[in-house]
Motif scaffolding. Sequence first.
Motif, short mmCIF file in Angstrom:
data_model
loop_
_atom_site.label_atom_id
_atom_site.label_comp_id
_atom_site.label_asym_id
_atom_site.label_seq_id
_atom_site.Cartn_x
_atom_site.Cartn_y
_atom_site.Cartn_z
N GLU A 1 -0.65 8.06 7.59
CA GLU A 1 -1.87 8.21 6.79
C GLU A 1 -2.42 6.83 6.42
OE1 GLU A 1 -3.28 10.97 6.50
OE2 GLU A 1 -1.70 12.41 6.98
N THR A 2 -3.24 6.29 7.30
CA THR A 2 -3.73 4.93 7.13
C THR A 2 -4.53 4.74 5.84
OG1 THR A 2 -3.85 4.71 9.54
CG2 THR A 2 -5.04 3.08 8.24
N LYS A 3 -5.38 5.70 5.49
CA LYS A 3 -6.21 5.55 4.30
C LYS A 3 -5.38 5.49 3.02
CE LYS A 3 -10.41 7.71 6.12
NZ LYS A 3 -11.41 8.80 5.94
N SER B 1 0.80 -1.21 0.00
CA SER B 1 0.00 0.00 0.00
C SER B 1 0.84 1.25 0.00
CB SER B 1 -0.94 -0.01 1.21
OG SER B 1 -0.22 0.08 2.41
#
Length: 231
Positions: free
Chosen positions: A217-219, A85
């Motif tokens: 920033e997890t998203k 990610s």
Amino acid sequence: MQNNFVFAKLVPIMAKEQKYYVVWKGNQPGIYDNWDDCKKQVHGFPKAIYRSFKTKDAAETAFHKGIKGYYETKKNPGSYKNKKSFRDKPEKNNIHPPILESIVVDAACGGNPGPMEYQGIFLETNEYLFKVGPYLDGTNNIGEFLAIVHALGYCKNKNLTIPIYSDSRNAILWVKAKKANTKLAHTGKNDKIFDLIVRAEQWLQQNSYPNKILKWETKAWGENPADFGRK
């Protein structure tokens, strides 16, 4: 004179253990027994994929399974899904990937309050730098706060200016205010936690630091790699 060791004495930093590094995608894929050799294979290589292991047997098994064969069976915080990610995906909403030479921290708490613990990793190699707890009757925000200050103390002692990532906005604000704004009741069971809070606040008041404290920033990047994996 600033005291560089106040918070570092709170809890022992884990001694550096022998690590083995698997490079699946790099200049020369293989298994390496030290970070310097591994770094030569992955630095500057587009979308390099690699991971550290505690034993040679584990590294050999992972290498021979291949990237997908290894990571598809794993659901740990350092999984390929999470790494992909932020290592392989393009920028999302103009958010750049995280800085690899950094420390990422996270906390876990089994209830509110409940047994609380925290840990920190070096993002580039996924190596654990410290793991503390669990301590009774704590909260997640307190754990996040202590984790950031522990990372700052670690960097101070090692003369590191690298950034520190946390996914807790509250903890970041507490650190900047040099005060843990908690409503946690002080009971006999959590004396150790309150002792840590006091020492952490004193460390912040007595020390300056160049390290940036940044929001994970997890998203955009996926789950915090230091996450305990209990969600």
